[in-house]
Scaffold this motif. Structure first.
Motif, PDB file in Angstrom:
ATOM      1  N   ARG A  93      10.894  22.819 -12.043  1.00  0.00           N
ATOM      2  CA  ARG A  93      12.072  23.159 -11.243  1.00  0.00           C
ATOM      3  C   ARG A  93      12.740  21.931 -10.654  1.00  0.00           C
ATOM      4  O   ARG A  93      13.945  21.904 -10.481  1.00  0.00           O
ATOM      5  CB  ARG A  93      11.676  24.056 -10.081  1.00  0.00           C
ATOM      6  N   ASN A 146       2.635  23.686  -7.652  1.00  0.00           N
ATOM      7  CA  ASN A 146       2.965  25.095  -7.859  1.00  0.00           C
ATOM      8  C   ASN A 146       4.422  25.405  -7.507  1.00  0.00           C
ATOM      9  O   ASN A 146       5.098  26.128  -8.239  1.00  0.00           O
ATOM     10  CB  ASN A 146       2.038  25.998  -7.051  1.00  0.00           C
ATOM     11  N   GLU A 157       6.642  23.936 -10.096  1.00  0.00           N
ATOM     12  CA  GLU A 157       6.208  24.321 -11.442  1.00  0.00           C
ATOM     13  C   GLU A 157       5.978  23.114 -12.347  1.00  0.00           C
ATOM     14  O   GLU A 157       6.445  23.065 -13.487  1.00  0.00           O
ATOM     15  CB  GLU A 157       7.198  25.310 -12.062  1.00  0.00           C
ATOM     16  N   GLU A 200       3.676  21.107 -14.653  1.00  0.00           N
ATOM     17  CA  GLU A 200       2.554  21.484 -15.504  1.00  0.00           C
ATOM     18  C   GLU A 200       2.110  20.343 -16.399  1.00  0.00           C
ATOM     19  O   GLU A 200       2.897  19.478 -16.754  1.00  0.00           O
ATOM     20  CB  GLU A 200       2.944  22.659 -16.402  1.00  0.00           C
TER      21      GLU A 200
END
Length: 172
Positions: free
Chosen positions: A3, A157, A160, A162
């Motif tokens: 994001r 988190n 986002e 990853e």
């Protein structure tokens, strides 16, 4: 796709975060925040009374509790490097206590960390056992490790961020 659309790597502030910049780019919007986080992270990783193996137990418990797959992925690799066996890693990934030796430092670390993560406090019994096994100063360090890696997990988190696509359970 993460994001966060903020600063790209390569700026002057990146050096403050050593090798973790790709994971915590959001911190770079504030040089003072990035520097403070980097300092606390350095202390939590390498300047406590815990061995790297012991620290990884707390870090993996934190990554599991926050469902932070990127943090989990990175630290499973680190945990294996410092001798944490797959059986213990798998237990943490299931949210169950690993079969550490009774009265061991590892058992105390896991019990205090998971109590703190689940209940947001440590029970009298786990605190007493933790102090007996680790010492009071180490309990302060353990709370700091859980707090720092919780902060990191919330950052990963929220934005986002990853590494790969695997969940905590898939990486074990």
């Amino acid at each position: 796709m993460p994001r966060f659309k903020g600063p790209e790597e390569g700026g002057a502030e990146v050096e403050h975060l050593d090798g973790a910049t790709s994971l915590v780019r959001p911190w770079l919007v504030s040089a003072s925040l990035a520097e403070a986080a980097r300092g606390l992270g350095k202390v939590c990783w390498s300047e406590t009374s815990f061995s790297p193996r012991e620290a990884e137990i707390a870090i993996l418990a934190t990554a599991y509790a926050y469902r932070a797959a990127s943090e989990w992925t990175v630290h499973v690799v680190e945990a294996r490097k410092v001798g944490l066996i797959d059986e213990h890693i798998a237990a943490i990934a299931r949210g169950t206590a690993p079969a550490f030796a009774p009265d061991s430092r590892e058992r105390a670390i896991y019990a205090v960390a998971t109590d703190l993560l689940e209940h947001k406090r440590v029970s009298s019994a786990n605190y007493a056992d933790g102090v007996a096994s680790l010492g009071e100063a180490a309990i302060v360090e353990l709370v700091s490790i859980v707090g720092y890696y919780g902060y990191l997990a919330l950052t990963l988190n929220t934005f986002e961020i990853e590494i790969g696509r695997a969940s905590c359970r898939e990486r074990v």
